[in-house]
Design a protein around this motif. Structure first.
Motif, PDB file in Angstrom:
ATOM      1  N   MET A   5       0.839  -1.191   0.000  1.00 54.94           N
ATOM      2  CA  MET A   5       0.000   0.000   0.000  1.00 54.94           C
ATOM      3  C   MET A   5       0.879   1.248   0.000  1.00 54.94           C
ATOM      4  SD  MET A   5      -3.131  -1.016   2.562  1.00 54.94           S
ATOM      5  CE  MET A   5      -2.068  -1.168   3.994  1.00 54.94           C
ATOM      6  N   TYR A   6       0.245   2.392  -0.242  1.00 56.58           N
ATOM      7  CA  TYR A   6       0.981   3.655  -0.328  1.00 56.58           C
ATOM      8  C   TYR A   6       0.425   4.604   0.727  1.00 56.58           C
ATOM      9  CZ  TYR A   6       3.186   7.755  -2.519  1.00 56.58           C
ATOM     10  OH  TYR A   6       3.937   8.867  -2.782  1.00 56.58           O
ATOM     11  N   ILE A   7       1.213   4.825   1.793  1.00 54.84           N
ATOM     12  CA  ILE A   7       0.786   5.673   2.901  1.00 54.84           C
ATOM     13  C   ILE A   7       1.923   6.625   3.260  1.00 54.84           C
ATOM     14  CG2 ILE A   7       0.053   5.723   5.319  1.00 54.84           C
ATOM     15  CD1 ILE A   7      -1.154   2.948   4.921  1.00 54.84           C
ATOM     16  N   ASN A   8       1.606   7.910   3.292  1.00 58.78           N
ATOM     17  CA  ASN A   8       2.572   8.948   3.685  1.00 58.78           C
ATOM     18  C   ASN A   8       3.817   8.919   2.809  1.00 58.78           C
ATOM     19  OD1 ASN A   8       3.299  11.165   5.282  1.00 58.78           O
ATOM     20  ND2 ASN A   8       4.516   9.881   6.653  1.00 58.78           N
ATOM     21  N   GLY A   9       3.633   8.615   1.540  1.00 61.35           N
ATOM     22  CA  GLY A   9       4.750   8.600   0.607  1.00 61.35           C
ATOM     23  C   GLY A   9       5.642   7.392   0.726  1.00 61.35           C
ATOM     24  N   GLU A  10       5.193   6.366   1.437  1.00 65.18           N
ATOM     25  CA  GLU A  10       5.989   5.158   1.613  1.00 65.18           C
ATOM     26  C   GLU A  10       5.173   3.932   1.224  1.00 65.18           C
ATOM     27  OE1 GLU A  10       7.203   5.159   5.666  1.00 65.18           O
ATOM     28  OE2 GLU A  10       8.652   6.803   5.421  1.00 65.18           O
ATOM     29  N   VAL A  12       3.963   0.307   2.018  1.00 63.66           N
ATOM     30  CA  VAL A  12       3.700  -0.336   3.307  1.00 63.66           C
ATOM     31  C   VAL A  12       3.206  -1.764   3.108  1.00 63.66           C
ATOM     32  CG1 VAL A  12       2.324  -0.218   5.429  1.00 63.66           C
ATOM     33  CG2 VAL A  12       3.152   1.893   4.340  1.00 63.66           C
ATOM     34  N   SER A  13       3.825  -2.707   3.817  1.00 60.75           N
ATOM     35  CA  SER A  13       3.378  -4.105   3.823  1.00 60.75           C
ATOM     36  C   SER A  13       2.352  -4.317   4.930  1.00 60.75           C
ATOM     37  CB  SER A  13       4.567  -5.043   4.043  1.00 60.75           C
ATOM     38  OG  SER A  13       5.521  -4.898   3.020  1.00 60.75           O
ATOM     39  N   THR A  14       1.634  -5.424   4.845  1.00 60.24           N
ATOM     40  CA  THR A  14       0.648  -5.772   5.867  1.00 60.24           C
ATOM     41  C   THR A  14       0.833  -7.230   6.274  1.00 60.24           C
ATOM     42  OG1 THR A  14      -0.992  -6.423   4.222  1.00 60.24           O
ATOM     43  CG2 THR A  14      -1.044  -4.132   4.964  1.00 60.24           C
ATOM     44  N   ALA A  15       0.146  -7.609   7.325  1.00 62.50           N
ATOM     45  CA  ALA A  15       0.242  -8.994   7.806  1.00 62.50           C
ATOM     46  C   ALA A  15      -0.562  -9.951   6.945  1.00 62.50           C
ATOM     47  CB  ALA A  15      -0.217  -9.078   9.257  1.00 62.50           C
TER      48      ALA A  15
END
Length: 476
Positions: A5-10, A12-15
């Motif tokens: 995912m794309y959050i705050n310009g980064e 991001v992986s999830t569980a």
């Protein structure tokens, strides 16, 4: 294959991850991260932190960001279209057209960013307004939550992201579960622009988790949603005093007058009814044809429909491919069966070949049949005979929906009558109701929703009008 995912310009992986399968081949094409409420909160907080930076951008800076997005899509046109075809089974020819429209939409948004102005108020028109000078400012609302459907995973997103950026808002995007790759492709493009980090975020997952978290967040100032009336009503009930733009269902109707060019009109109707497997908000669903030309119209409609090519969405010559889900295809078949049981005549299609529901033509359909009175969202069109234009208008208006309708006629008075009396958000004269260009005001009445899309009109939804009054009297 695992996406982020794309959050705050980064990134991001999830569980947890979910498999994304091609609707046509059924193969797994990606593993999609599934957001928790904590991820949604992180995206909303990032958007909130970025709001001041967005507000500080000049109109030119916002416009240039939008032009840069459009330029990137133009340079990656085939790649973007191929992603759409793989994840949604939209035939490539239509996916390419969608990207072309997406480019225009971001360009229009950039243009509108430079036209976002208030107005002067003639205070001295009132008895007590003498020596007052007043004007309005259009200011960003804040965080816009965009919840988007699968059928136009770039252009309908652009209709929410584009005006939000143009107005200086920040965005949290929740795309449809079947088309997340297009949203992530957009994030890659935006990441390379000068948009402040955190101003655009993509969270992926179910409506029950991600959608509800956005709707219930007290930091989100507006929900812009395209989807079903049932979900739209739920959003309205849960959203409190948030501003809403809801583009909901439709069962678009068309009237065909006598003395028209049947071959030309049918060519339009085949496109309007069957493009993207009928999975278009303004797909042509109901056709009302004057009895003098009914038989010839039906014959030509069957002939042109038979010429459509069925197959892989990645083949540029394909016209019809798989629907978005097997369960949606089974629903469509069930509705066809019900309509026939209620007296309709099956003229063409109505069955599945190689996993694809054939384009289906029904005649003499009862108004209360689901294929007529509900949104079919499948390659199904109904053709009914009418004895007058008034009968056609009445039939189109006998609906819970009212997005767009059309009429083909050579009579100017008939056209004016239809334009005044059709209870819809848009009347298209001498074209199908599926017609849309991206700068026009677009939105319906009744259960078709609230608010307008189209860049200028969406900006009005996404800004707050502030009044400023100057007292020019002396004595201070």
């Amino acid at each position: 294959m695992e996406q982020k995912m794309y959050i705050n310009g980064e990134w991001v992986s999830t569980a947890e991850y979910a498999e994304l399968k091609s609707p046509y081949t059924k193969e797994v094409i990606a593993k999609i991260p599934q957001a928790t409420r904590e991820h949604v909160s992180a995206a909303v907080e990032a958007a909130q932190r970025a709001q001041q930076a967005m507000t500080n951008l000049t109109a030119l800076e916002r416009a240039n960001i939008l032009y840069a997005i459009a330029k990137a899509f133009a340079s990656k046109r085939l790649e973007a279209a191929t992603i759409i075809s793989r994840e949604s089974s939209k035939p490539l020819k239509y996916a390419l057209s969608e990207i072309d429209r997406t480019i225009e939409t971001y360009r229009f948004a950039g243009d509108e960013a430079k036209r976002l102005i208030g107005e002067m108020i003639p205070m001295d028109a009132a008895k007590t307004g003498e020596n007052r000078f007043a004007y309005t400012l259009e200011q960003p609302l804040g965080i816009i939550a965009a919840i988007t459907p699968f059928n136009f995973p770039q252009n309908l997103v652009a209709h929410k992201v584009g005006p939000a950026i143009a107005a200086g808002n920040t965005i949290v995007l929740k795309p449809a579960s079947q088309t997340p790759l297009s949203a992530l492709f957009l994030a890659e493009i935006i990441d390379c622009t000068d948009l402040p980090k955190g101003a655009f975020n993509v969270v992926l997952g179910s409506g029950g988790i991600v959608g509800d978290a956005l709707v219930e967040s007290d930091k989100v100032k507006m929900i812009t949603f395209t989807g079903s009336p049932a979900v739209g009503i739920q959003i309205k009930e849960k959203s409190g005093l948030k501003r809403l733009a809801l583009e909901l269902g439709s069962n678009s109707g068309l009237i065909v007058d006598r003395n028209i060019n049947i071959e030309h009109v049918v060519r339009k109707c085949v496109t309007g009814a069957f493009s993207n497997q009928g999975q278009v908000c303004i797909s042509l669903q109901r056709i009302y044809v004057m009895e003098e030309v009914f038989a010839a119209f039906v014959e030509e409609m069957i002939a042109q429909t038979q010429s459509l090519k069925i197959g892989s969405p990645l083949d540029e010559t394909t016209d019809i491919s798989a629907m978005i889900h097997d369960k949606e295809q089974q629903r469509a078949i069930q509705w066809i069966t019900e309509a026939i049981a209620e007296g309709a005549n099956l003229l063409y299609g109505g069955e599945v070949e190689d996993g694809v529901l054939l384009p289906t033509i029904l005649a003499n359909v009862d108004r209360k049949s689901k294929v007529s009175c509900q949104e079919v969202f499948a390659p199904i069109v109904s053709i009914n005979k009418i004895s007058s234009i008034e009968e056609g208008i009445e039939a189109i208006n006998d609906s819970d929906y009212g997005l767009q309708a059309g009429i083909f006629t050579k009579d100017i008075q008939t056209a004016f009558t239809a334009s005044k009396n059709l209870s819809v958000g848009g009347v298209i004269i001498n074209d199908i109701p599926t017609y849309r260009v991206d700068q026009m005001p677009y939105g319906g009445v009744k259960q078709s929703g609230t608010g307008k899309e189209g860049l200028k009109y969406a900006l009005q939804e996404m800004t707050e009008t502030k009044l400023v009054i100057w007292n020019q009297e002396g004595g201070l």
